[in-house]
Design an enzyme around this catalytic site. Structure first.
Site, PDB file in Angstrom:
ATOM      1  N   ASP A  57       0.836  -1.218   0.000  1.00 35.66           N
ATOM      2  CA  ASP A  57       0.000   0.000   0.000  1.00 35.66           C
ATOM      3  C   ASP A  57       0.864   1.259   0.000  1.00 35.66           C
ATOM      4  OD1 ASP A  57      -2.022  -1.932   0.390  1.00 35.66           O
ATOM      5  OD2 ASP A  57      -1.934  -1.673   2.564  1.00 35.66           O
ATOM      6  N   GLU A  74     -10.938  -0.106  -4.590  1.00 35.95           N
ATOM      7  CA  GLU A  74     -10.270   0.492  -3.435  1.00 35.95           C
ATOM      8  C   GLU A  74      -9.007   1.218  -3.888  1.00 35.95           C
ATOM      9  OE1 GLU A  74      -9.364  -2.815  -0.861  1.00 35.95           O
ATOM     10  OE2 GLU A  74      -7.581  -3.390  -2.009  1.00 35.95           O
TER      11      GLU A  74
END
Length: 345
Positions: free
Chosen positions: A41, A220
């Site tokens: 991430d 997302e």
């Protein structure tokens, strides 16, 4: 106050063009992929102070970390500072996911997602929170919890990113909306404060395409890029294994970006696993510029396909970087994930 980190990102290429001789002398340091191992991430950006900052999820999901360097390559060996650790009890005592750093109205703000400890399904009661720094040096300042993001629904939400477009600051994030049978959709709203929305959010994207619903129905990790008179929002889709991939929403830069109708969705993934290069599950990207102002894609991926157990607990999602190219019509061409080793620019 303008967000200086975003200003620098958007102005990077123009600044280089204004001084071509200097740009030629300034050759970027050699980048080797993976840039940083076991950091998923990942967010990398270049701030007005000339430093690159990088944060990301750690395999233990128990803390927020930050590193800083003068070059992208330097992030590989830079000191990593622990900014904050999950609490002993309560809603922020479990998993800590997907931190993202921003400079908003003169303050360093760091968004992250957290859930409670204790096991069972309750650990996935993930909500978005923010930390705030008490000084102008995010590596040395004291960080504390600013609060929880306020959205219309008390439901799973994560992956908040913030940007300024045409003078308005926005937040874009992923959330599960009651009544829609997906794991997460993408939402956009202007901000009144770092944690409160200034308007009803717009639902920009729901996972419906075959490549968005593999394993889980997921949209997302949005990331903002404005180039060539257009706005691009990349995002990630499907389960976090080899099927994880990136999609993209596109609209004109002068459009009302709060109107879902103006956005078009890529019918196929814009970035996906490369068996030839042995890079699997690329996604949760961010954007930066290199030392010469060239646009760079930052993302995580694994260098093997097969995973034992839950992909979320496989630690080897590594931070990777590669250049972005553009097609004749001005849209980004991300190509395929490059193989491990020295990055050719």
């Amino acid at each position: 106050m303008e967000d200086f980190s975003r200003r620098l990102f958007l102005a990077g290429a123009a600044a280089v063009a204004a001084s071509p001789a200097m740009a030629q002398r300034r050759k970027p340091a050699t980048i080797v992929n993976p840039l940083v191992r076991q950091r998923a991430d990942a967010q990398v950006f270049r701030h007005i102070d000339g430093h690159y900052y990088m944060t990301g999820s750690v395999p233990e999901y128990d803390r927020v970390v930050l590193r800083r360097a003068r070059t992208i390559a330097g992030l590989a060996t830079a000191h990593e500072q622990e900014l904050w650790r999950h609490l002993a009890t309560g809603p922020m005592s479990g998993f800590i996911w997907a931190p993202e750093l921003h400079h908003i109205d003169g303050r360093w703000i760091l968004y992250f997602a957290a859930g409670p400890s204790g096991g069972g399904e309750d650990v996935f009661r993930i909500r978005t929170y923010a930390l705030v720094c008490d000084g102008q040096d995010p590596m040395a300042g004291r960080w504390s919890v600013l609060g929880q993001l306020e959205t219309p629904w008390d439901s799973f939400n994560l992956d908040s990113t913030s940007f300024v477009h045409r003078g308005t600051r926005y937040l874009c994030w992923a959330q599960r909306e009651p009544g829609i049978e997906t794991n997460s959709n993408l939402y956009l709203a202007p901000l009144a404060t770092p944690l409160t929305l200034a308007a009803k959010p717009a639902r920009l994207s729901v996972p419906t395409l075959d490549w968005e619903i593999q394993g889980f129905k997921v949209n997302e990790a949005p990331a903002f890029l404005e180039r060539h008179g257009r706005v691009f929002l990349t995002y990630s889709a499907s389960a976090t294994d080899a099927r994880y991939c990136m999609g993209m929403l596109t609209t004109r830069a002068d459009a009302d970006i709060m109107d879902p109708v103006v956005w078009s969705k890529s019918p196929v993934p814009v970035f996906a696993s490369s068996p030839a290069n042995n890079v699997w599950g690329p996604g949760h990207n961010s954007f930066t510029v290199d030392e010469r102002g060239r646009d760079m894609l930052v993302y995580h991926a694994r260098d093997y396909r097969e995973i034992k157990g839950d992909p979320l607990f496989d630690p080897n999602r590594h931070t990777r970087v590669q250049p972005i190219h553009y097609r004749a019509d001005g849209t980004p061409d991300f190509g395929v994930p490059v193989r491990n080793g020295t990055l050719r620019l």
